[in-house]
Structure formats: C-alpha cells, structure tokens
Scaffold this motif. Structure first.
Motif, PDB file in Angstrom:
ATOM      1  N   GLY A  97       0.783  -1.225   0.000  1.00  0.00           N
ATOM      2  CA  GLY A  97       0.000   0.000   0.000  1.00  0.00           C
ATOM      3  C   GLY A  97       0.815   1.275   0.000  1.00  0.00           C
ATOM      4  O   GLY A  97       1.991   1.305  -0.377  1.00  0.00           O
ATOM      5  N   SER A  98       0.169   2.339   0.496  1.00  0.00           N
ATOM      6  CA  SER A  98       0.740   3.684   0.464  1.00  0.00           C
ATOM      7  C   SER A  98       1.374   4.099   1.778  1.00  0.00           C
ATOM      8  O   SER A  98       2.032   5.141   1.837  1.00  0.00           O
ATOM      9  N   GLY A  99       1.131   3.337   2.846  1.00  0.00           N
ATOM     10  CA  GLY A  99       1.639   3.702   4.161  1.00  0.00           C
ATOM     11  C   GLY A  99       0.675   4.503   4.987  1.00  0.00           C
ATOM     12  O   GLY A  99       1.029   4.974   6.063  1.00  0.00           O
ATOM     13  N   ALA A 100      -0.582   4.638   4.552  1.00  0.00           N
ATOM     14  CA  ALA A 100      -1.549   5.478   5.252  1.00  0.00           C
ATOM     15  C   ALA A 100      -2.053   4.847   6.545  1.00  0.00           C
ATOM     16  O   ALA A 100      -2.430   5.560   7.483  1.00  0.00           O
ATOM     17  N   ASP A 101      -2.121   3.532   6.628  1.00  0.00           N
ATOM     18  CA  ASP A 101      -2.514   2.823   7.840  1.00  0.00           C
ATOM     19  C   ASP A 101      -1.987   1.398   7.735  1.00  0.00           C
ATOM     20  O   ASP A 101      -1.288   1.053   6.776  1.00  0.00           O
ATOM     21  N   TRP A 102      -2.309   0.548   8.719  1.00  0.00           N
ATOM     22  CA  TRP A 102      -1.762  -0.803   8.706  1.00  0.00           C
ATOM     23  C   TRP A 102      -2.356  -1.666   7.605  1.00  0.00           C
ATOM     24  O   TRP A 102      -1.692  -2.557   7.069  1.00  0.00           O
ATOM     25  N   ASP A 103      -3.599  -1.427   7.224  1.00  0.00           N
ATOM     26  CA  ASP A 103      -4.174  -2.146   6.080  1.00  0.00           C
ATOM     27  C   ASP A 103      -3.530  -1.717   4.764  1.00  0.00           C
ATOM     28  O   ASP A 103      -3.435  -2.505   3.825  1.00  0.00           O
ATOM     29  N   ASP A 104      -3.107  -0.471   4.712  1.00  0.00           N
ATOM     30  CA  ASP A 104      -2.576   0.122   3.484  1.00  0.00           C
ATOM     31  C   ASP A 104      -1.086   0.443   3.650  1.00  0.00           C
ATOM     32  O   ASP A 104      -0.594   1.458   3.181  1.00  0.00           O
TER      33      ASP A 104
END
Length: 497
Positions: A97-104
């Motif tokens: 992902g993008s690093g925005a949260d743990w899912d992403d």
C-alpha cells in the motif's frame, strides 16, 4: 605499522574498521599478535555451515544486561503513545500500500522520508537503508518499532505486528536529525566486510536495537559477516540501550566528534579476525569493544563490554602525534562511569593514551592477572586524569611508555587486584586479589565466558561495600549505579551498589 586514515574525512576512517587504531600494544603484549582467534558464541557459524550474509530474523542469542533484543516488544515504552495527525506512516513487510494505515502499509521504508514525520515498523525483514534526507531546521525523522501500546492508528492493526523481530540490513545515517528506536525488538544485520550501523551525521539517536555483525568462519577464516559493528563520526549523537556483537574486528569505533552519549549498551563477541594472522580481509583484526579517537566532550556511561578476542574492551587511539594532527586530535573531556569492562582474553582490559581531562569513576576494569598485564594501561600524553571508586585489576604505565604524574593523575578509593608500583596509591586505595564479586573470580581466575552484569555485584563481606567516596564539587560521583539504583553517602567501589 599503523596507517594514517584516508585524508578525505573521518567517515572513511571508521568505515575501514580499525584503520584508526586497534593494534594498541607492543610486541610484549600477549594479546597483540594478531593471531586468528574466535570467541565461542552461539552466533558464530561453524565449519559445517555455509557462509551467509543474508538477513535471518530468527535465532539470535541474547545476553543479560541493560540492553537486550527479546524479539517481542510488549509495548511498555514508558512514554505516552505517539499522537498522529497526518504525519505517521506504516511499514509492514509484504504489504503493497501507500503507508496510510496498517491495512494500506508500505512494504519498506520509502526512498524519501518527510521531516517531522514518524515511520512505524512492524515485524518482518527489511533491506539495508541509507538515511540521507536533507535537514530542515531542527525537524527530526523518527523510525520506531511498532509496539502493543504505541503503533499509531488502530486501522488494520494486528497484535502479531508487534511480535518477533523487525530485521534490517546495514543502516547508514548520511544526514542528521533522526531517531531510530528499535524498542528491544529490532535487529540490524551486517553483510560480509560491512559496517552494520554507520552514524556519519549529527544529532542521531540510535536506541534499543540489536546490532548483529553475524560473523561466520570456516577453517579459521572469516567467510561471512561484518568487520565493524558500529562506527560513529557525527556530533551530538546518542547511542543507548543496544546490543552490539559478533563483528570480526571492532565493536564500536568513534572518531572525530564532539558530544557523544554512549550509554547502557552491551558490546560483546568480537572475534579478533583480520589481516594480521591471515584470518580474513578486515584491517588488522585487533578487536576493541569501544575505540575512541579525537572524541571530545562526551560520556561513556553504564555499558558492559566483554568477550573481546583482542586488543581491549576500551582503547584510546594512540597515533595522533605519529600519523595524525597532533594534540588537536587527542580525546578530551570524557566521562567513563558505571561501566563493566571484562576482558580476560586480552593483554589489557583498557588503554588510555593521548587524552586530556578524563574522569574514570565507579567502573569495573577486570580480567586475568598476567604478571604486569591484565588491567589498565596508561600511556603518554595523559593529563587531567581522575580515577576514583573503580575496581581495577592493575595499572601499568611502562607498557606503552607512560609515566605517573602526580600533578595530572589523581585518584583514590579504588580497589586494585595487584599493585605494580607504577600508580601512587591514595590513602584510601585498597589492594585485594579477589574483590569478592558475586560470581566472578579474583585475578587468578578462572575466567567467565558469558557473565551477566550482576555477576560483578559485591558479595557479602566484599571489601568493595561502602568503601567508595561520595565525591565533592569537583568530582561528581554518579548518583545512580549500573542498574539505576541510588548511591548514598557511602557508595560501593565499582559499578554496582
């Protein structure tokens, strides 16, 4: 013959692993022959194992002491959780992902980091990384091991992200103002002939990480792992609470800097393997736990250094006049306090030379009695030396050409295992072959291979108990001991109350 480090700067010097010192003794030092020797540790690869320089997140032995990587951060950091706005990023091995949260989450640290932001790291394996983002005022970049009580957002969080180790390849800090906090669940592993952690910039805080040289040998030859575990050449650096171990040559080389705080670290398993003795490619291979050259206004406090094949637990570089810039490159204004230095394998536990204003307070400097060898060697150009409340096997001046100077070498309330008649004993200095440590033998041995720090506590009836000096306005004795216990008006001699 010692060789002057490259004139382009101190980063080159420390990266060459002991080119800035490391030999330290004349031909009469039984430990300074450069013979290929290896310490016995569980991290050393045997003859039957293939050489490896890959990062393996499992199976690192740890040692009792003030710093140890357990591979399991319970999240008890002692500080409030990080308050994130839009300035936190999340790194999880295998993510896309993008690093925005743990899912992403991002799979690894991005090539460019943002000043003032925080990067949380989950368990997993990550590549080597160079920190080189341009500085912006006082803005710090934090890289923090995610823990149960401090991991930024709850979005996508899984407690498994805090279990096990986060494992990196080599790290280099080429620009300043970073905080790297491994929270006792992060390991940095060195490849062949590498420096595992290279701090070549100012205002770096490097904390609570396992710095693993991953030394491997086959048939007495160095076939895998780092030459040097850590090099430091930046000003205003803090190195605290780390395990530093299993390098072919030096544990830590600090050179050409001011205001270093080196506290609460454990340095061990240095294998004395290099070009001398034809053991491997690392320059000379005379291991030092901590090697200091042109270090000024700094503190070395509460560290444990042991299991050093050669030359010493602590070595002050001694070639400024011969090959350097003379007195401007002496070490100056240093505090060495509450350290446990145990080096029975070497000719001397510590060397002090080319140094001004050095306060040596409440340390253990212990090894094995070898005639005039085995303790502290003091050489030339040492002024303003204060030596109080230490347990020292013995003091030898003649080995590297020093001479006791009562105007410049002051001390009292020390316990010496043996008096060689080269230090002028103070009225309260003691001489006792056995200081009666809790689990360490006196000067005649036997040696202890893997001692915990509390083995150096005074046992009941020890002459160390309540025999120290509380200090005065000029000599300030540390208020707390190696383990953080308070000292009273009648402190013990040594590092532990």
């Amino acid at each position: 013959m010692r060789t002057r480090c490259a004139s382009s700067g101190w980063f080159v010097a420390v990266a060459l692993t002991s080119a800035c010192g490391g030999g330290g003794g004349g031909s009469d030092d039984p430990s300074s022959t450069g013979a290929a020797t290896t310490a016995s540790t569980s991290a050393t690869t045997s003859d039957s194992d293939p050489p490896t320089t890959t990062v393996d997140p499992s199976g690192v032995a740890t040692t009792d002491g003030p710093a140890t990587s357990t591979g399991d951060d319970t999240g008890t950091t002692g500080a409030p959780p990080t308050a994130c706005a839009d300035d936190c990023h999340y790194i999880r091995a295998g993510a896309t992902g993008s690093g925005a949260d743990w899912d992403d989450a991002l799979a690894e640290l991005p090539a460019e980091l943002v000043r003032g932001h925080v990067y949380f790291i989950a368990t997993g394996t990550y590549p080597a990384y160079q920190f080189d983002d341009p500085e912006s005022g006082d803005a710090v970049i934090r890289v923090v091991r995610a823990g149960a009580d401090d991991h930024g957002t709850e979005v996508g969080w899984d407690p498994a992200f805090a279990a096990g180790e986060a494992v990196f390849g080599e790290l280099r800090f080429a620009s300043g103002r970073y905080e790297f906090d491994g929270r006792d669940a992060t390991r940095v592993v060195g490849g062949f002939e590498s420096t595992v952690v290279d701090i070549a910039a100012p205002a770096i805080h490097f904390m609570r990480s396992d710095v693993d040289g991953a030394f491997a040998e086959r048939g007495g030859k160095h076939v895998g792992g780092a030459c040097t575990a850590m090099s430091i050449s930046g000003d205003d650096v803090v190195v605290a609470g780390n395990q530093i171990h299993d390098a072919a040559d030096d544990g830590v080389v600090a050179a050409g800097l001011v205001n270093l705080s080196f506290t609460g670290n454990v340095v061990h398993a240095l294998h004395g393997c290099g070009t001398d003795g034809d053991c491997g490619p690392c320059y000379n291979g005379h291991s030092d736990g901590l090697e200091l050259f042109a270090v000024k206004d700094s503190e070395i406090v509460g560290n444990m250094i042991y299991d050093v094949a050669s030359t010493a637990a602590v070595f002050f570089g001694n070639w400024a006049d011969e090959l350097g810039m003379g007195a401007s490159e002496y070490c100056e204004n240093l505090l060495l306090a509450n350290n446990i230095l145990y080096s029975p394998e070497t000719g001397f536990v510590a060397y002090i030379e080319d140094a001004r204003e050095v306060r040596v307070l409440n340390n253990v400097i212990w090894g094995l009695h070898q005639g005039a060898y085995g303790g502290l060697s003091i050489g030339v150009n040492v002024s303003g030396l204060d030596l109080y409340n230490n347990v020292v096997l013995s003091i030898n001046y003649t080995h590297i050409g020093g001479e006791y100077d009562p105007a410049e070498h002051r001390g009292d309330y020390n316990l010496f295992g043996y008096s060689l008649g080269q230090w002028q004993d103070g009225p309260h200095d003691l001489v006792a072959e056995d200081p009666r440590f809790a689990a360490i033998a006196g000067g005649e041995g036997p040696a202890s291979d893997d001692p915990p720090a509390d083995a150096f506590a005074p046992a009941a009836g020890s002459p160390l108990v309540d025999a120290g000096w509380p200090g005065d306005a000029d000599i300030v004795i540390p208020a707390h001991d190696f383990f953080g216990q308070p000292r009273g008006d009648a402190p013990n001699i040594g590092a532990i109350e």
